[in-house]
Write a protein that holds these residues in place. Structure first.
Motif, mmCIF file in Angstrom:
data_model
loop_
_atom_site.group_PDB
_atom_site.id
_atom_site.type_symbol
_atom_site.label_atom_id
_atom_site.label_comp_id
_atom_site.label_asym_id
_atom_site.label_seq_id
_atom_site.Cartn_x
_atom_site.Cartn_y
_atom_site.Cartn_z
ATOM 1 N N GLN A 1 18.336 -18.511 25.597
ATOM 2 C CA GLN A 1 17.691 -18.448 26.899
ATOM 3 C C GLN A 1 18.702 -18.233 28.027
ATOM 4 O OE1 GLN A 1 14.194 -18.806 27.544
ATOM 5 N NE2 GLN A 1 14.161 -18.417 25.353
ATOM 6 N N SER A 2 19.844 -18.849 27.921
ATOM 7 C CA SER A 2 20.846 -18.694 28.974
ATOM 8 C C SER A 2 22.221 -19.046 28.432
ATOM 9 C CB SER A 2 20.513 -19.593 30.176
ATOM 10 O OG SER A 2 20.579 -20.963 29.808
ATOM 11 N N VAL A 3 23.238 -18.605 29.169
ATOM 12 C CA VAL A 3 24.627 -18.935 28.889
ATOM 13 C C VAL A 3 25.208 -19.566 30.149
ATOM 14 C CG1 VAL A 3 26.916 -18.015 28.325
ATOM 15 C CG2 VAL A 3 24.884 -17.101 27.191
ATOM 16 N N ARG A 4 25.871 -20.712 29.989
ATOM 17 C CA ARG A 4 26.427 -21.421 31.137
ATOM 18 C C ARG A 4 27.906 -21.693 30.923
ATOM 19 N NH1 ARG A 4 24.965 -26.425 31.267
ATOM 20 N NH2 ARG A 4 23.987 -26.491 29.210
ATOM 21 N N ILE A 5 28.642 -21.750 32.031
ATOM 22 C CA ILE A 5 30.035 -22.187 32.019
ATOM 23 C C ILE A 5 30.128 -23.403 32.921
ATOM 24 C CG2 ILE A 5 32.420 -21.587 32.576
ATOM 25 C CD1 ILE A 5 31.745 -18.703 32.082
ATOM 26 N N SER A 6 30.753 -24.454 32.426
ATOM 27 C CA SER A 6 30.926 -25.670 33.226
ATOM 28 C C SER A 6 32.399 -26.024 33.292
ATOM 29 C CB SER A 6 30.126 -26.829 32.630
ATOM 30 O OG SER A 6 30.622 -27.171 31.356
ATOM 31 N N GLN A 7 32.780 -26.640 34.403
ATOM 32 C CA GLN A 7 34.175 -27.020 34.596
ATOM 33 C C GLN A 7 34.221 -28.231 35.511
ATOM 34 O OE1 GLN A 7 36.884 -24.602 37.035
ATOM 35 N NE2 GLN A 7 38.276 -24.529 35.280
ATOM 36 N N GLY A 8 34.553 -29.384 34.927
ATOM 37 C CA GLY A 8 34.687 -30.588 35.712
ATOM 38 C C GLY A 8 36.052 -30.689 36.368
ATOM 39 N N PRO A 9 36.229 -31.693 37.236
ATOM 40 C CA PRO A 9 37.530 -31.834 37.931
ATOM 41 C C PRO A 9 38.707 -31.992 36.967
ATOM 42 C CG PRO A 9 35.853 -33.234 38.924
ATOM 43 C CD PRO A 9 35.257 -32.681 37.674
ATOM 44 N N TRP A 10 38.518 -32.769 35.904
ATOM 45 C CA TRP A 10 39.598 -32.967 34.933
ATOM 46 C C TRP A 10 39.923 -31.656 34.224
ATOM 47 C CZ3 TRP A 10 39.475 -37.526 30.866
ATOM 48 C CH2 TRP A 10 40.749 -37.687 30.307
ATOM 49 N N GLN A 11 38.877 -30.916 33.843
ATOM 50 C CA GLN A 11 39.105 -29.616 33.216
ATOM 51 C C GLN A 11 39.801 -28.657 34.178
ATOM 52 O OE1 GLN A 11 34.924 -28.911 32.014
ATOM 53 N NE2 GLN A 11 35.718 -28.584 29.948
ATOM 54 N N ARG A 12 39.400 -28.701 35.440
ATOM 55 C CA ARG A 12 39.981 -27.772 36.410
ATOM 56 C C ARG A 12 41.485 -27.998 36.548
ATOM 57 N NH1 ARG A 12 37.802 -29.591 40.828
ATOM 58 N NH2 ARG A 12 35.769 -28.809 40.204
ATOM 59 N N SER A 13 41.885 -29.257 36.498
ATOM 60 C CA SER A 13 43.311 -29.545 36.623
ATOM 61 C C SER A 13 44.102 -29.038 35.418
ATOM 62 C CB SER A 13 43.524 -31.052 36.791
ATOM 63 O OG SER A 13 43.113 -31.754 35.615
ATOM 64 N N LEU A 14 43.439 -28.881 34.285
ATOM 65 C CA LEU A 14 44.090 -28.397 33.061
ATOM 66 C C LEU A 14 43.794 -26.934 32.783
ATOM 67 C CD1 LEU A 14 43.290 -31.464 30.753
ATOM 68 C CD2 LEU A 14 45.458 -30.957 31.910
ATOM 69 N N ASP A 15 43.095 -26.260 33.719
ATOM 70 C CA ASP A 15 42.713 -24.860 33.548
ATOM 71 C C ASP A 15 41.869 -24.673 32.283
ATOM 72 O OD1 ASP A 15 42.538 -22.194 34.265
ATOM 73 O OD2 ASP A 15 44.336 -21.622 33.137
ATOM 74 N N LEU A 16 40.880 -25.571 32.122
ATOM 75 C CA LEU A 16 39.959 -25.519 30.991
ATOM 76 C C LEU A 16 38.528 -25.356 31.496
ATOM 77 C CD1 LEU A 16 41.345 -28.476 28.803
ATOM 78 C CD2 LEU A 16 41.775 -26.035 28.481
ATOM 79 N N ALA A 17 37.659 -24.888 30.624
ATOM 80 C CA ALA A 17 36.234 -24.752 30.933
ATOM 81 C C ALA A 17 35.457 -24.775 29.622
ATOM 82 C CB ALA A 17 35.943 -23.473 31.712
ATOM 83 N N SER A 18 34.165 -25.062 29.712
ATOM 84 C CA SER A 18 33.295 -25.112 28.532
ATOM 85 C C SER A 18 32.167 -24.111 28.702
ATOM 86 C CB SER A 18 32.720 -26.520 28.346
ATOM 87 O OG SER A 18 33.755 -27.460 28.138
ATOM 88 N N VAL A 19 31.734 -23.524 27.583
ATOM 89 C CA VAL A 19 30.665 -22.527 27.574
ATOM 90 C C VAL A 19 29.501 -23.086 26.772
ATOM 91 C CG1 VAL A 19 30.051 -20.143 27.025
ATOM 92 C CG2 VAL A 19 32.409 -20.715 27.653
ATOM 93 N N HIS A 20 28.297 -22.985 27.336
ATOM 94 C CA HIS A 20 27.092 -23.531 26.713
ATOM 95 C C HIS A 20 26.108 -22.396 26.441
ATOM 96 C CE1 HIS A 20 28.401 -27.483 28.417
ATOM 97 N NE2 HIS A 20 28.811 -26.686 29.403
ATOM 98 N N LEU A 21 25.552 -22.385 25.259
ATOM 99 C CA LEU A 21 24.484 -21.444 24.897
ATOM 100 C C LEU A 21 23.197 -22.245 24.761
ATOM 101 C CD1 LEU A 21 23.615 -18.569 24.043
ATOM 102 C CD2 LEU A 21 24.096 -19.238 21.691
ATOM 103 N N ASP A 22 22.240 -21.999 25.637
ATOM 104 C CA ASP A 22 20.994 -22.764 25.672
ATOM 105 C C ASP A 22 19.900 -22.017 24.915
ATOM 106 O OD1 ASP A 22 22.028 -24.811 27.398
ATOM 107 O OD2 ASP A 22 21.887 -23.365 29.038
ATOM 108 N N PRO A 23 19.467 -22.528 23.764
ATOM 109 C CA PRO A 23 18.326 -21.912 23.077
ATOM 110 C C PRO A 23 17.016 -22.400 23.677
ATOM 111 C CG PRO A 23 19.184 -23.711 21.768
ATOM 112 C CD PRO A 23 20.051 -23.628 22.994
ATOM 113 N N ALA A 24 15.920 -21.825 23.236
ATOM 114 C CA ALA A 24 14.603 -22.250 23.707
ATOM 115 C C ALA A 24 14.377 -23.701 23.308
ATOM 116 C CB ALA A 24 13.512 -21.361 23.107
#
Length: 569
Positions: free
Chosen positions: A437-460
């Motif tokens: 259904q959608s693809v999301r990228i999230s990045q919290g403050p801790w991840q931002r400081s480490l230049d990291l991010a997470s990718v989410h694939l949302d099914p129905a």
């Protein structure tokens, strides 16, 4: 009965006639006692959607089973204090009146409840003071289950429950109760009509019912190929080796100590006993619900038979599977046990499903469980998802997830995303691109400081969301772009038997004018990519992955400090 012209159906459009291509469907033998017309005003004039037949009643013993539930309710309402203050005679008379009234109401409700199948619609009528008739188009039906509650089993009766699109947590128009044979016939007919939606409805030859067939038989249709049968000893041991079960004895010490004290507190004892009951109800419910679990496969999909008290026969079409979750708690790992759950479209979060997921394998050795999963979803190898050659998280992810960083990995195949995560409970998630259904990228403050991010694939449905945790910011943008492209390519119906060879992510060269590697971190907190309605463009190598260009989405980027992904908690 006087003949009347068919009334227009407000749901399905113009009235149907006896000469329509789709014939009516009439259940039961002609002399069956519950096939007589339902009395009342509707017997004098045809109801909307009725075609040349009568609404059929449920089984005559249905009021007895429904009324028996009132006995338990009355027993719960009558307390010891009421018994002592009002006297046993007054309490007994009041209880008898309530129980009798319960049976009378159940009988009246049965008299005004009926169903009828015409064309590709199921019509259900019920109500006492407020009468209603529901018309359910069968193309909206996702699943049809036959459930045999403990009170109905001695009488050889069953309940038919349907899950429809947008039906919410509860089953739509449950039919309680029919004979087991008739419930199975109705289930087969409804599923076949739902599967053939969009084509002219042919006459369906229903299977003959063998009178000698056991009432617990999981199917009366085509032969079911056996895939898995749970080991009861393994099921019991697996539920004993859970956090809830092992922590209950420790809580039991406190009420025992309180009872042995000179001035015991009833409130304290009640608090701890309530906590113990809350802990053990999960493994007990699982044990009762998955006892006798068997799964097979036939032309209709997966056939699941399970339950100790309430026996349930389910048919799960393969095309309705949205995602898969493989779980392995810490205490199961020395024995090599795993549990596999599937997300099925149309099933709500209430009732028999746990968090919207159904068990495919309650517990089994990893080799046996993966063999079952491979037979259902060939994109997962029989040796397990790790055989795909998962791509691990970068080394700096250790600073963000010190306990599970070694388990963080993912693989992108031609038809699915496979992720691995978890520490106390090891977990693999599999989501099909055709159900995205959608693809999301999230990045919290801790991840931002480490230049990291997470990718989410949302099914129905969103019950199982595979997440590629703690990847580099650039890599997260490339992964999101690749997922969007694959999801767009699978908009049309694609078989789940594609080659499971993993497809490594191919980084795209940055276009002219792209941001430098030292650019500001992305606003990736809640960016959303609609896989079904967006046109992908290659993600700039250094650009913010949560932007509309990087994730191929026309979504507004949320503030950077948005809520972190489930893996960031």
């Amino acid at each position: 009965m006087t003949d009347h012209p068919p009334a227009p159906d407000p749901i399905s459009g113009p009235p149907l006639t006896a000469s329509s291509e789709a014939p009516e469907y009439r259940l039961g033998a002609p002399d069956a006692p519950h096939t007589e017309p339902v009395p009342g005003p509707a017997a004098e004039a045809p109801l909307a959607g009725q075609v040349g037949g009568e609404f059929r009643r449920l089984h005559p013993l249905s009021p007895l089973i429904r009324g028996a539930r009132g006995i338990g309710v009355v027993g719960a309402l009558v307390s010891y204090q009421a018994w002592g203050s009002a006297g046993w005679r007054a309490v007994a008379i009041a209880a008898a009146v309530i129980v009798l009234g319960w049976f009378v109401v159940a009988w009246i409700a049965w008299r005004f409840t009926g169903y009828f199948v015409a064309a590709r619609e199921l019509h259900v009528r019920d109500g006492i003071l407020s009468r209603r008739q529901r018309t359910i188009p069968l193309e909206r039906v996702q699943a049809v289950d036959v459930v045999r509650p403990a009170l109905a089993r001695p009488f050889g009766l069953a309940e038919v429950r349907m899950e429809v699109v947008g039906g919410g947590k509860d089953a739509e128009a449950p039919l309680a109760y029919l004979t087991v044979a008739e419930a199975e016939r109705l289930r087969v007919h409804l599923l076949r009509l739902a599967a053939d939606a969009g084509a002219p409805a042919p006459a369906v030859a229903l299977p003959d019912i063998d009178a000698d067939q056991p009432t617990d038989a999981p199917s009366v249709t085509t032969a079911v190929g056996g895939l898995f049968k749970v080991n009861h000893r393994l099921l019991v041991l697996s539920q004993l080796l859970t956090f809830n079960t092992l922590s209950a004895p420790f809580l039991l010490v406190f009420p025992i100590l309180e009872f042995t004290s000179e001035d015991p507190s009833t409130a304290t004892v009640f608090t701890f006993v309530s906590g113990i009951v809350g802990l053990i109800q999960v493994p007990v419910r699982r044990l009762l619900g998955e006892w006798g679990f068997t799964v097979g496969r036939d032309a209709d999909g997966l056939r699941v038979h399970r339950g100790m008290l309430d026996v349930r026969n389910q048919t799960v079409p393969i095309s309705r599977i949205q995602a898969v979750r493989i779980r392995q708690p810490l205490l199961w790992r020395p024995f090599g046990w795993v549990r596999i759950e599937i997300d099925v479209a149309g099933y709500g979060q209430g009732g028999q499903q746990e968090n919207g997921r159904s068990a495919l394998v309650p517990v089994a050795l990893a080799a046996d469980a993966f063999a079952v999963l491979n037979a259902v979803l060939p994109t997962v190898p029989a040796a397990g998802p790790d055989a795909l050659g998962l791509t691990p998280a970068p080394p700096r992810a250790r600073r963000r997830a010190p306990f599970q960083h070694r388990r963080l990995a993912y693989a992108i195949t031609d038809i699915a995303l496979v992720t691995r995560s978890g520490w106390l409970t090891a977990r693999h998630d599999v989501a099909l691109f055709a159900r995205a259904q959608s693809v999301r990228i999230s990045q919290g403050p801790w991840q931002r400081s480490l230049d990291l991010a997470s990718v989410h694939l949302d099914p129905a449905g969103g019950h199982t969301t595979p997440t590629v945790l703690h990847q580099g910011t650039r890599d997260a943008g490339h992964i999101a772009t690749q997922l969007v492209d694959l999801a767009r390519a699978h908009r049309t119906t694609t078989p789940v038997t594609a080659d499971p060879t993993p497809t490594p992510p191919a980084p795209s060269p940055p276009p002219a004018g792209a941001a430098s590697p030292n650019a500001a971190p992305p606003s990736a907190g809640a960016a959303s990519t609609d896989a079904a309605s967006t046109d992908a463009a290659p993600a700039p190598a250094d650009a913010a992955p949560a932007s509309a260009d990087a994730a191929s989405a026309s979504a507004d980027a949320a503030p950077v400090d948005a809520a972190p992904a489930p893996g960031d908690r």
